[in-house]
Design an enzyme around this catalytic site. Structure first.
Site, mmCIF file in Angstrom:
data_model
loop_
_atom_site.group_PDB
_atom_site.id
_atom_site.type_symbol
_atom_site.label_atom_id
_atom_site.label_comp_id
_atom_site.label_asym_id
_atom_site.label_seq_id
_atom_site.Cartn_x
_atom_site.Cartn_y
_atom_site.Cartn_z
ATOM 1 N N HIS A 126 4.409 -1.841 -3.593
ATOM 2 C CA HIS A 126 3.406 -2.249 -4.581
ATOM 3 C C HIS A 126 2.278 -1.221 -4.615
ATOM 4 O O HIS A 126 2.158 -0.361 -3.731
ATOM 5 C CB HIS A 126 2.852 -3.641 -4.262
ATOM 6 N N CYS A 139 3.627 -3.317 4.187
ATOM 7 C CA CYS A 139 4.171 -2.942 2.878
ATOM 8 C C CYS A 139 4.137 -1.425 2.694
ATOM 9 O O CYS A 139 3.508 -0.701 3.470
ATOM 10 C CB CYS A 139 3.372 -3.600 1.762
#
Length: 322
Positions: A126, A139
């Protein structure tokens, strides 16, 4: 009226928030050698290969994300992976969910624009801050502009390899259907079975087609057949007894020359790479017949020497944690 595909899900409300992110966070498309990219910079050249399945390779040592389409690299971006204590897991993942305007349920509702979810417990690709070193909670953060471009070309089931090193994909052919051979005059029957089944990138919004994956484990001497995130069958692994290595094969479709299947092969975990040779692996006739019912372009086939055990898989996710 525009037809929605799975890639176009959930546009809208987050657009205003995205516009507020500027400077290095937004990202900059540049024309540079890969090793010269500064934090927030990326290259994007989809014209090098306009069509075909996409695969993403995250190189933790380089802090780079490499995007391949039909075996040709079309993009590279800087990234920021997990910081010490929150390291990004390595292994084989697939995109389980896509959300343009996702917010973290764990970290104060923090925005996670253009999310490609890789595990149900929170690992994703992301947009986010890129300080030039690993800084996330696990992430893989990307420049905002690059994350939006990547979101448009990925689909549910897109393979994402997270590894310490970057390996280039290779084309391989298997003279048979997955794990079994057949006579050359049976090839047309195989095509008749395979052709009606779409690649996930061609699914329309609302289409209900499960994503098929297989994992061959030399440790367990088994092959697991998985639909979406649920194991539906297993069969015996018959092979030469040597380590399988760490490989991911993505089915591109039939290969007329080999009268068999055409695969894109990617290696992960370079310390034990082995060689690309699908002919090393077979199964018994009964399980081969089961596999035939689930084959589709875009399916993923993983070789591993790890056990098929919860410690090497992340909950219900299709993940081989190395």
């Amino acid at each position: 009226m525009k037809t929605l595909t799975r890639r176009g899900i959930l546009t809208g409300a987050g657009g205003l928030g995205l516009m507020m992110m500027a400077g290095p966070l937004f990202g900059q498309h540049v024309y540079k050698e890969i090793h010269d990219l500064k934090p927030g910079e990326f290259t994007w050249h989809p014209e090098r290969q306009p069509f075909g399945p996409v695969a993403v390779i995250v190189s933790l040592n380089e802090q780079r994300v490499h995007v391949y389409r039909n075996g040709v690299r079309i993009a590279v971006s800087t990234c920021s992976s997990g910081k010490p204590g929150h390291e990004t897991p390595t292994g084989v993942f697939v995109v389980l969910q896509k959300d343009r305007d996702h917010r973290s349920s764990t970290y104060n509702n923090a925005p996670m624009p253009n999310t490609n979810r890789l595990t149900w417990d929170g690992i994703a690709l992301h947009a986010g801050n890129l300080p030039g070193y690993p800084a996330s909670h696990g992430c893989v953060r990307l420049p905002l502009k690059f994350s939006a471009l990547l979101f448009e070309v990925t689909h549910l089931g897109t393979p994402v390899i997270i590894a310490d090193e970057h390996h280039f994909p290779m084309d391989v052919a298997h003279p048979g259907l997955i794990l079994s051979g057949y006579a050359e005059n049976e090839f047309e029957d195989v095509l008749a079975t395979l052709n009606p089944r779409k690649h996930p990138s061609d699914w329309e919004f609302g289409d209900e087609h499960p994503i098929t994956s297989m994992i061959a484990s030399s440790h367990d001497k088994k092959i697991a057949l998985i639909e979406n995130d649920r194991e539906i069958a297993e069969g015996p692994l018959i092979w030469d007894g040597e380590p399988l290595g760490s490989h991911v094969y993505v089915l591109k479709g039939p290969h007329d020359g080999a009268k068999g299947m055409h695969w894109e092969a990617l290696t992960y975990s370079g310390a034990n790479a082995g060689t690309h040779d699908l002919r090393r692996v077979q199964t018994d006739e009964a399980f081969a017949e089961t596999i035939k019912r689930y084959v589709h372009p875009g399916m993923i086939y993983v070789f591993t020497d790890l056990p098929l055990h919860p410690d090497s898989r992340s909950g219900r996710d299709f993940v081989i944690m190395s």
